[in-house]
Enzyme design. Sequence first.
Site: not given
Ligand code: LLP
Length: 428
Positions: A285, A322, A354, A383
Site C-alpha cells: 500500500g 496521521r 476545537c 492513509y
Molecule cells: N495488507 C493488509 C492485510 C493490511 O492490513 C495492510 C495495511 C496492508 C496490506 C498494506 O500495508 P502497507 O503496505 O500500506 O504498509 N493508517 C496507518 C497504516 C495502517 C495499515 C493498515 N494495514 C498509517 O497511516 O500509518
Amino acid sequence: MHHFHYRDGQLHAEDVAVADIAAAAGTPVYVYSLATITRHYRLYAEAMARAAGGPDRAHIFYAMKANSNIAVLETLAGLGAGADVVSEGEIRKAVRAGIPAAKIVFSGVGKTAAELAYAVDAGLYQVNIETEGELELLNRIAAAKGKRQAAVFRVNPDIGAGGHSKITTGSDANKFGVSFSEAERLYARAANMEGIAIKGLAVHIGSLIDELGDLQAAFRRMRQVTAQIRGTGLSVERLDLGGGLGIPYHIPKDFRHGPDLIDAYAEMVSRETGGLDVELGFEPGRIIVGNAGIMVTRALYLNPRQSKQFLVVDAAMNDLVRPAMYEAYHEIWPVNEPQEGGKTVAYDVVGPICESGDTFTEGRVLPEVKPGDLVAFMTAGAYGATMASTYNLRPLIPEVVVKGDRFAVTRPRQTYEDLIGIDRSPNW
Ligand code: LLP
C-alpha cells in the site's frame, strides 16, 4: 523518488505549479502524482516477479485502503495491478476502477455475512480467512450458492513489526489471523468443506516496516507451517506475504530509499521462499502511493505566545489524521521556494478543530510563513484522504491527480448538501 520539486521558485507536482491547483480546487487539497505511482508500481512488480521466479508467479494486490482515489486505482489497474480490499465498498470501487474481481483478495478480521456473500457472487481471486467462525460462515454461504470460494488462512506468526504500536498486526496480542499453532487443524477442516477451495496461507505483520529482519522471521514461520501442512498430504499452492514496507517521511535530498528497500526485500523473499514451489501474493500500500501525494493547505493566522508561535492552517486533523493518531511526522514545504539563508521560525502548526490534539507538529523550524501562504504536507499519499472524516462538519477535501502538465479534480470538495442534506429528522 517522487515528482514534487521546485521550479522557477514554485513547488510543482510533475509539470504543474501547485499554486495553480490550489487556485482551481481551493484549499486544503490532496494532490497526487501519477508518474510517481506508476514508477513505484513498476519497480515493485518487477522486483517481486524476480523474487517469485516469473511474472505469472507473483500477484500484486494493491492495498487500496492506502489511497482509493478513482484515478489512482485506474492507473494501477492499467498497469495490471490487483487489489487487496477490506470491505464491500472497496470491492465495489476496485471493480468500478477496472480491477477485475479475479484479481482481488479480501482481507479483514470482521467480514460480515453480507460482505462474504457479495465477495462469492463477485468471484474474487481469494478470501483471506482470519477466524474459524469466518471459515464456517464462508463455507455455508458459498455452498448454498453451489460455489467453492478460493481461500487462504491468514496466519498470525506471533512476530509483530511496524512504525507504531497501532499499526503492528503480527503479534499474538494483535487481533489478526489464526494462531500458527491452529493452522494445521483449520487447514484440514477447510480441505473437507464443500464451499471452500483452500489454496494456501497469508501473513501481514504490520505497516511502515524499515527493517527486514521481522518480515524474514515471519516468512520463515510461514515456510514451517507450509511444510507442516504438506506433511499431512494437503497442498499449499499460494503464499500471500502481505504488505508493510516503509517509506522515508524525512525526505533525504538524494531520495532513493524506496527502490533500495524494494530490492533488498525482493532478495530476502526470494531466499526465504526459494524452492517452495508456491505462487506469491503481495499487498503493498504505502510504498506505492505514500510519497506520490501531498496535502496543500493555506496559512490562516499566527497566534504568538510567550513560549511559542502557533501557525493556524486551513487543514485539520480530520483531513490528515496521521500526526494526531500516530504521532506521525510529515515534512512541511512552503509552496513558494524558500530563499537560501532566509528567516526561519519555530512553529506549532495547528488546524481549526476545537481540540488541542489538532496539532500537526510542535516547534517545527520552517522558513517564515505569513497568513495567506500555501504550504504542503509531504508524503501524504498513503492513509491521508482515505482516513479523513467530517469531524466538526468540515466537508471532505478535494483530490487532484497530476499527469505531466495536466491536472484533474477526481474528487471534488464535498458539498454542504452532501454533508448535511442526508440527515432525516424523525417524523414523530
Ligand atoms: N495488507 C493488509 C492485510 C493490511 O492490513 C495492510 C495495511 C496492508 C496490506 C498494506 O500495508 P502497507 O503496505 O500500506 O504498509 N493508517 C496507518 C497504516 C495502517 C495499515 C493498515 N494495514 C498509517 O497511516 O500509518
